[in-house]
Enzyme design. Structure first.
Site, PDB file in Angstrom:
ATOM      1  CG  ASP A 443      -2.033   0.934   1.118  1.00 46.33           C
ATOM      2  OD1 ASP A 443      -2.450   1.307   0.061  1.00 46.33           O
ATOM      3  OD2 ASP A 443      -2.963   0.949   2.047  1.00 46.33           O
ATOM      4  CD  GLU A 446      -0.272   5.404  -4.538  1.00 47.11           C
ATOM      5  OE1 GLU A 446      -1.056   4.308  -4.548  1.00 47.11           O
ATOM      6  OE2 GLU A 446       0.183   5.524  -3.502  1.00 47.11           O
ATOM      7  CG  ASP A 521      -8.555   4.300  -0.229  1.00 46.49           C
ATOM      8  OD1 ASP A 521      -8.391   3.087  -0.067  1.00 46.49           O
ATOM      9  OD2 ASP A 521      -7.578   5.227   0.260  1.00 46.49           O
TER      10      ASP A 521
END
Length: 924
Positions: A443, A446, A521
């Site tokens: 997670d 990015e 999300d």
């Protein structure tokens, strides 16, 4: 975008005061970095006039598969990799020779492609480079490129063409064909057709996303184009990791462009004309989806977060005893860590994680643990100390480690573009395996940093980039993929004989080699339920086949109806996981009580019955690049009226799924493709093309099976590995059209199948519990139109030019009477865990269904197998759908079998022929 005050309030609520203050301080540091080290590149100009172009062709030469075209101001290099694959590179003439190609996305190097013959024809007007499949015409006055098929029809053409700016930007402008649609580009929140949009290539954390928001977590610079009434399909892979953009008619409705703020102008043109063939070539170039363990296809339960240990044990008991709901994996989010420090455990919440995981394993659960990119700045934290000593963290130009705030506060970030750092990270992952963790969930990669949405490292941060060196502007988009790679490699070293499961939030072209993904999300709204379909389908058309949403929505509390509708949809998606936000109520299948629990339980059970079908479809992706979730434009490219349908999809080869995506919908309209289809829940045979109105009570969503399919299913298990010896059930959906017999409406109906041509009403749905006991799914593959194959299993596989999954089209009565109709389905099996399939430890079964009318109407089913794997089922069971008549004779390999029985529903029959190679059912 949220205002600064709301961000601070949300930050304090979610992560506490200190990390929030660190996030505020980071914004101040960013301003200082810009002063100290300089800013990033300017955005790409929109106007084509802002760029210089190669100009007039002066000379050309050929070396092996490469043609170098020298122009007045630039150099164009074309490399013919295959008859339908051409790489295009362009650079200013002043730049000199280009350095050797290096790419994080491409795994099939130039020398791995067999030599492809091509001709070069020069005229006064153009230079033409042609293979047997595609021709590239270079206009001599301008250097513009046009790709044409073997009949000289335009497939794709430059407008202003390729260019560059003095600021280092690169761009290519293309004409948009009048009826052209665009697909791909990874994870996007728009509809499936990208035409008219502008899409940034810059992986970003939107902190929950809205419809139309761009970019988000996982960008893929791979575009598919389709025009000429579905007859011309192609792909463009823009192999440039710098921050970039695809403009598909937003600035100029007639012009599409793609470009980047730096790096090389390099793209690969792939000609179809079938989009399935384009995906085959693209995934051959960038890598196929990795085959995960079978348990990865089971149901996963997650939330932010399950803690302490007693809560996790209670969750396991709820699944196994209290509510009797199927589940394979429990996910542990960041609250399992010690102060959000990666690769640690909170001693108070999880005093003995190894014992907990061992207990969960005994109960049939797998455990997936999270690992974020940020490593807490803390001299007492062993991972931080070791990383500093080894110099593994991304650094500023002055050599100091870059710091940015994430969950633990200020963090440093491993440079995953360095091989030694990936090895170091993999060794940390091995520590999780030692405790018993089965899979890892990457997670915040990015990489995301706390602040306004999209906050990340500044461009000035330095990266290794496999030894070539560079800044974050070049490394950003590949960062998450390289983290997933490091994680997968660590799991592989820890358990070399077992397939790993890595799930990643971020990625780039080629990420499918290393990990599955999820759409992160989302929000618990009906609009975002509907958005799930084009998001997952778009990722599949970008090579990322194993993906799925947070079922039920991450942010917000879904109603019982919304959760159930989302769960029903997710049954047919590759990744099947429920996950929810820290401050939202629990979101388990039983959270709304009855009758929701009973409905959800039965749908999860249906998912487990479908595993033979889904696993086969996922294996297909590893062979051909065609995803499990296939939008209708991909599955029925020859039916242009279906190209705009975005709320239906094909699950594998044979199941057409039409989820309910509107609140309170008691009925929905379904677009049936051409040919005969069975309503799975009613065993009713309908004919397309048609619009079919179907009743949709909460316990049911419309699902249709292709006539001619043989669909294998498994038993009603609660987790992978639970099943005792059991029969494999083969569901036969017979093709219509045997000559000599018709129903009362004059339609071919030799066996009382009750054909219903045209538009049909829904009628009452049968009880789902009864139907789920008798229904299932299967799979099939078809050779490519040009004879190419792609199979580690040693069988001829590939993609079709029309409808993937068919070896024959639906037939009329005359064709069936001649005995020439043939429908083929596949079942792939292995141990679901190891790599033994690479050494022959698989079983690939080919089911050939042939209706015949030479005398008595007959269904003829043969089984052909390849591979050495011995499945654990002990018998074969047959269910023939849509018939009210018992056969007059049943033979298996010449043996006469006892009579079949009609199912309670009255429109299917069941028999147990045992293992066979040749089965015949005849009606006098």
């Amino acid at each position: 975008m949220a205002n600064p005050l709301s961000l601070v309030i949300r930050g304090v609520e979610e992560i506490g005061l200190r990390p929030t203050l660190d996030a505020v301080g980071y914004q101040i540091r960013l301003a200082w970095y810009r002063v100290r080290f300089g800013g990033g590149r300017q955005p790409l100009p929109d106007s084509p006039a802002s760029y210089r172009r190669p100009g007039r062709v002066i000379a050309w030469d050929r070396a092996a598969q490469t043609v170098t075209v020298r122009c007045l101001d630039g150099v164009i290099v074309l490399t013919v990799l295959a008859p339908d694959v051409v790489r295009v590179q362009c650079r200013p003439a002043s730049q000199g020779e280009q350095r050797p190609r290096s790419s994080y996305a491409v795994v099939r190097t130039d020398d791995a492609w067999p030599a492809c013959p091509f001709d070069i024809v020069e005229t006064d007007a153009a230079l033409r480079i042609g293979t047997e499949r595609v021709h590239c015409r270079i206009d001599k006055p301008s250097g513009a490129l046009t790709f044409l098929d073997d009949r000289d029809r335009v497939v794709n053409a430059d407008a202003a063409g390729m260019g560059w700016s003095s600021a280092g930007h690169v761009v290519c402008h293309k004409w948009i064909q009048p009826d052209e649609r665009f697909y791909g580009l990874g994870e996007r929140t728009s509809g499936l057709d990208r035409r008219g949009g502008r899409f940034e290539n810059w992986n970003s954390d939107p902190q929950t996303y809205e419809i139309g928001q761009d970019p988000i977590y996982l960008c893929v610079p791979f575009l598919l184009g389709l025009h000429s009434d579905g007859q011309q399909g192609y792909g463009i892979f823009f192999d440039n990791p710098f921050r970039g953009r695809f403009d598909l008619g937003a600035h100029d409705p007639q012009v599409a462009s793609f470009g980047a703020r730096g790096g090389e102008l390099c793209y690969t043109f792939i000609y179809g004309p079938a989009l399935t063939a384009v995906l085959d070539r693209y995934t051959a170039l960038t890598g196929r989806q990795a085959l995960p363990p079978l348990w990865a296809l089971g149901y996963h339960q997650s939330r932010w977060s399950y803690y302490p240990e007693e809560r996790v044990r209670q969750l396991a008991a709820d699944f196994r005893e209290n509510y009797d709901v199927g589940c394979d994996a429990i996910h542990l989010d960041i609250h399992a860590m010690d102060g959000y420090r990666c690769f640690t455990w909170d001693g108070a919440r999880f005093p003995d994680p190894a014992a907990l995981i061992d207990d969960l394993h005994r109960r049939g659960f797998k455990v997936v643990a999270i690992a974020d990119a940020g490593i807490k700045v803390d001299p007492t934290y062993w991972v931080y100390r070791d990383g500093l000593e080894r110099g593994v963290f991304c650094a500023l130009p002055d050599g100091r480690p870059f710091k940015g705030p994430v969950w633990p506060g200020n963090c440093v970030f491993p440079d995953f573009t360095a091989p030694r750092v990936r090895r170091w990270w993999g060794q940390l992952v091995e520590r999780l395996v030692e405790v018993g963790v089965d899979g890892v969930w990457n997670d915040m990669n990015e990489p995301a940093i706390f602040g306004p949405e999209g906050t990340t490292m500044p461009d000035v941060v330095q990266h290794d980039l496999e030894g070539s060196g560079g800044h974050h502007g070049e490394a950003h988009n590949v960062y998450g993929m390289q983290m997933a790679r490091a994680t997968a490699e660590g799991l592989a070293r820890a358990r070399p004989d077992e397939r790993p499961l890595v799930i990643t939030r971020s990625g780039w072209a080629g990420v499918q080699r290393h990990a599955a993904s999820w759409t992160a999300d989302n929000q618990a709204t009906w609009d975002q339920l509907r958005l799930t379909i084009p998001m997952v389908a778009g990722l599949g058309m970008s090579g990322v086949a194993f993906t799925g949403p947070d079922t039920g929505g991450f942010l917000g509390q879904p109603s019982a109806e919304l959760f159930t509708r989302w769960l029903q949809l997710s049954v047919f998606l590759p990744l099947f996981r429920s996950h929810t936000y820290l401050h939202d109520p629990d979101q388990e299948p039983w959270s709304w009580g009855e009758p929701t629990l009973g409905i959800n339980r039965r749908w999860i059970e249906y998912r487990y019955r479908l595993l033979p079908y889904l696993y086969t479809a996922l294996w297909q992706s590893t062979q051909t690049g065609v995803p499990i979730v296939r939008p209708l434009v991909l599955a029925f490219q020859d039916q242009s009226e279906l190209h705009g349908v975005e709320d239906q999809f094909m699950c594998g080869d044979h199941l057409l799924v039409a989820p309910v995506v509107e609140e309170g919908a008691a009925q929905r309209s379904v677009s049936l493709p051409a040919g005969p289809w069975y309503d799975v829940w009613r065993d009713q045979l309908l004919w397309g093309p048609a619009r079919v109105d179907v009743d949709t009570p909460l316990e049911c969503i419309p699902v249709f099976a292709r006539a001619g399919a043989v669909i294998p299913t498994g038993p009603p298990i609660r987790y992978v590995g639970q099943a005792p010896r059991h029969p494999l059930t083969l569901h036969i959906y017979p093709p219509p059209g045997l000559a000599g017999c018709v129903d009362e409406k004059g339609n071919p109906d030799p066996m009382g199948w009750g054909l219903a041509p045209g538009v049909q009403g829904g009628g009452s749905a049968p009880a789902l519990a009864t139907e789920l006991d008798t229904e299932g799914a299967g799979a099939k593959l078809r050779p490519t139109s040009d004879g190419r194959t792609s199979s580690s299993a040693g069988m001829s596989l590939g993609t079709s030019g029309k409808n993937p999954g068919w070896e024959g089209e639906p037939v009329d009565g005359e064709t069936a009477a001649r005995g020439t109709a043939q429908f083929v389905s596949f079942l792939y099996e292995d141990d679901g865990r190891t790599y033994a399939f690479r050494e022959g430890g698989f079983l690939l079964t080919r089911f050939i269904l042939s209706p015949m009318a030479t005398g008595a109407p007959t269904l003829h089913l043969t089984r052909e197998t390849d591979g050495d794997y011995l499945p654990d089922y002990d018998d074969l069971e047959i269910v023939v759908h849509g018939t009210t008549r018992l056969p007059d004779s049943v033979t298996a390999d010449g043996r006469v079998l006892g009579q079949a029985r009609v199912e309670e529903c009255g429109r299917a029959l069941r028999l147990r022929p045992g293992f066979f190679q040749d089965l015949q059912l005849s009606w006098d």
